[in-house]
Design an enzyme around this catalytic site. Structure first.
Site, short mmCIF file in Angstrom:
data_model
loop_
_atom_site.label_atom_id
_atom_site.label_comp_id
_atom_site.label_asym_id
_atom_site.label_seq_id
_atom_site.Cartn_x
_atom_site.Cartn_y
_atom_site.Cartn_z
N ASP A 1 0.87 -1.17 0.00
CA ASP A 1 0.00 0.00 0.00
C ASP A 1 0.91 1.23 0.00
O ASP A 1 1.85 1.29 0.80
CB ASP A 1 -0.89 0.00 1.27
CG ASP A 1 -2.07 0.95 1.14
OD1 ASP A 1 -3.22 0.48 1.25
OD2 ASP A 1 -1.84 2.17 0.92
N ASP B 1 -14.69 -11.26 -9.04
CA ASP B 1 -16.05 -10.80 -8.73
C ASP B 1 -16.40 -9.57 -9.58
O ASP B 1 -17.55 -9.17 -9.63
CB ASP B 1 -16.14 -10.45 -7.23
CG ASP B 1 -17.56 -10.08 -6.80
OD1 ASP B 1 -18.50 -10.81 -7.20
OD2 ASP B 1 -17.74 -9.08 -6.09
N GLU C 1 -19.21 -4.91 -17.24
CA GLU C 1 -20.23 -5.59 -16.43
C GLU C 1 -21.61 -5.26 -16.97
O GLU C 1 -21.85 -4.10 -17.29
CB GLU C 1 -20.11 -5.16 -14.96
CG GLU C 1 -18.83 -5.65 -14.32
CD GLU C 1 -18.72 -5.33 -12.82
OE1 GLU C 1 -19.72 -4.89 -12.23
OE2 GLU C 1 -17.64 -5.56 -12.26
N HIS D 1 -20.25 -9.68 -9.28
CA HIS D 1 -20.12 -8.47 -8.45
C HIS D 1 -21.03 -8.55 -7.21
O HIS D 1 -21.89 -7.69 -7.00
CB HIS D 1 -20.43 -7.21 -9.26
CG HIS D 1 -19.80 -5.97 -8.69
ND1 HIS D 1 -19.35 -4.93 -9.45
CD2 HIS D 1 -19.54 -5.61 -7.39
CE1 HIS D 1 -18.85 -3.98 -8.67
NE2 HIS D 1 -18.95 -4.39 -7.42
N GLY E 1 -19.78 -8.91 -3.99
CA GLY E 1 -18.98 -8.70 -2.79
C GLY E 1 -19.78 -8.13 -1.62
O GLY E 1 -19.63 -8.56 -0.47
P1 NAD Z 1 -10.13 1.81 1.26
O1 NAD Z 1 -10.10 3.19 0.71
O2 NAD Z 1 -10.43 1.60 2.70
O3 NAD Z 1 -8.73 1.08 0.95
C1 NAD Z 1 -8.08 1.15 -0.28
C2 NAD Z 1 -6.60 1.08 0.00
O4 NAD Z 1 -5.92 1.02 -1.26
C3 NAD Z 1 -6.05 2.31 0.74
O5 NAD Z 1 -5.33 1.91 1.89
C4 NAD Z 1 -5.15 2.98 -0.28
O6 NAD Z 1 -4.02 3.60 0.31
C5 NAD Z 1 -4.73 1.80 -1.13
N1 NAD Z 1 -4.20 2.15 -2.45
C6 NAD Z 1 -4.45 3.23 -3.21
N2 NAD Z 1 -3.71 3.17 -4.34
C7 NAD Z 1 -3.00 2.04 -4.29
C8 NAD Z 1 -2.04 1.43 -5.14
N3 NAD Z 1 -1.68 1.99 -6.29
N4 NAD Z 1 -1.50 0.26 -4.75
C9 NAD Z 1 -1.84 -0.32 -3.58
N5 NAD Z 1 -2.72 0.22 -2.72
C10 NAD Z 1 -3.30 1.38 -3.08
O7 NAD Z 1 -11.16 1.02 0.35
P2 NAD Z 1 -11.92 -0.34 0.72
O8 NAD Z 1 -13.19 -0.02 1.44
O9 NAD Z 1 -10.97 -1.30 1.31
O10 NAD Z 1 -12.34 -0.82 -0.74
C11 NAD Z 1 -11.38 -1.13 -1.73
C12 NAD Z 1 -12.06 -1.29 -3.07
O11 NAD Z 1 -12.89 -2.45 -3.07
C13 NAD Z 1 -13.07 -0.17 -3.39
O12 NAD Z 1 -12.44 0.96 -3.90
C14 NAD Z 1 -13.97 -0.81 -4.40
O13 NAD Z 1 -13.45 -0.61 -5.69
C15 NAD Z 1 -13.88 -2.29 -4.05
N6 NAD Z 1 -15.16 -2.81 -3.56
C16 NAD Z 1 -15.69 -3.89 -4.19
C17 NAD Z 1 -16.91 -4.41 -3.76
C18 NAD Z 1 -17.50 -5.63 -4.43
O14 NAD Z 1 -18.70 -5.78 -4.42
N7 NAD Z 1 -16.70 -6.51 -5.01
C19 NAD Z 1 -17.59 -3.83 -2.68
C20 NAD Z 1 -17.02 -2.73 -2.04
C21 NAD Z 1 -15.80 -2.22 -2.49
#
Ligand code: NAD
Length: 304
Positions: free
Chosen positions: A169, A254, A259, A278, A280
């Protein structure tokens, strides 16, 4: 004061609104024309991933103070138009973290133990015992790309399974890493050393096709890639090639660049990939948490 609930919302969330003395108008997924009618005299709108709250809708709602998304993504809300009118936009960013993390593990098991493949074969009347050799998770290394809300939950679960946890991260939270026994490394090291790589980054310019041909080639030949973040974090064409040519052993997905995933997409032809649509955040618990969280935020904004 009136709240328009324009998508299915958990019973407990509706209760929060009513107990605060708000009048609830419920109509499931109205089209834009109907929405223009409905928003004329409401102070708040609550939606999920539908319906679309467009600029036109916002401009037709003179009393509107808050737009709430019972969930995470704000793609269906014209946030810019809301901002211009001083309307607050709220969501529930952490409500589904645990659900997404648990789905990631569902995908890991489905790929690692060939569960989805075995199930398909059973239904064809084939006892595919020999082809279904799998791997254990205990003692394996999981690489968590993006250590935010979801990445943290994934790392916690991984720890419980006795896995080694590598983290990547750009904004490392060392305290949380310590809590889950994880170690921050650079992306290249994570990809080279992990048996399972799981993606939990937002889709940004800097994460678009983060996992491309070059990075897939860094992974172990017996590694599994999990993507429950956003489709475009992975270069799909490169992934198909990687799965066809055995650069990696399998994938669990997922989310997709397109999509719904087109019916005859090359991914659907591969036995070493497990696909879900999708889902999640699709748990009763996540939906309840999201609903209640945004209902409370709406009450706070309207009633102070
Ligand atoms: P979050 O903002 O809490 O965490 C994201 C993390 O990614 C942060 O710590 C950030 O610093 C880090 N990050 C940013 N750029 C990066 C990079 N280039 N390399 C590595 N890390 C990097 O977000 P979250 O709540 O954990 O959610 C993450 C993602 O999951 C969401 O943005 C969304 O796209 C996805 N999501 C998917 C579903 C689903 O149904 N599958 C549901 C909710 C969220």
């Amino acid at each position: 004061m009136k709240v328009l609930v324009a998508a299915p919302l958990h019973e407990r969330a509706l209760q929060v609104l009513k107990e605060a003395g708000l009048e609830v108008v419920y109509e499931e997924y109205p089209d834009e024309e109907r929405l223009l009618e409905l928003v004329k005299d409401v102070e708040a709108i609550i939606v999920r991933s539908k319906p679309k709250v467009t600029r036109k809708v916002i401009e037709n709602a003179p009393k509107l103070k808050v737009i709430a998304r019972a969930g995470v993504g704000l793609d269906n809300i014209d946030v810019e138009a809301a901002k211009e009118r001083g309307i607050e936009v709220v969501n529930a960013p952490g409500a589904s973290s645990r659900s997404v993390a648990e789905l990631a593990f569902g995908l890991i098991f489905a790929v690692a133990r060939k569960i989805a493949y075995a199930d398909r074969k059973m239904r064809e009347g084939v006892w595919a015992k020999k082809e279904c050799m799998g791997i254990e998770l205990e003692g394996k290394t999981i690489g968590v790309v993006g250590f935010g809300r979801i990445g943290y939950q994934v790392a916690k679960i991984a720890r419980a399974f006795g896995m080694n946890v590598l983290l990547y991260d750009p904004y490392p939270n060392e305290e949380r890493a310590k809590e889950v026994g994880g170690k921050f490394v650079d992306l290249e090291t994570l990809l080279k050393e992990s048996d399972i790589v799981t993606l939990h980054v937002p889709l940004l310019d800097s994460t678009y096709h983060l996992i491309n041909e070059e990075r897939l080639k860094l992974m172990k030949k017996n590694a599994i890639l999990i993507n429950a973040a956003r489709g475009a974090v992975v270069d799909t064409n490169a992934l198909v090639k990687a799965l066809q040519e055995g650069w990696i052993a399998g994938a669990g997905l997922d989310v997709y660049e397109e999509e719904p995933l087109p019916k005859d997409h090359p991914l659907t032809k591969l036995d070493n990939v497990v696909l879900t649509p999708h889902i999640g955040a699709s748990t009763y618990e996540a939906q309840e948490r999201a609903g209640v969280e945004v209902a409370e935020k709406v009450v706070k904004i309207l009633k102070g």
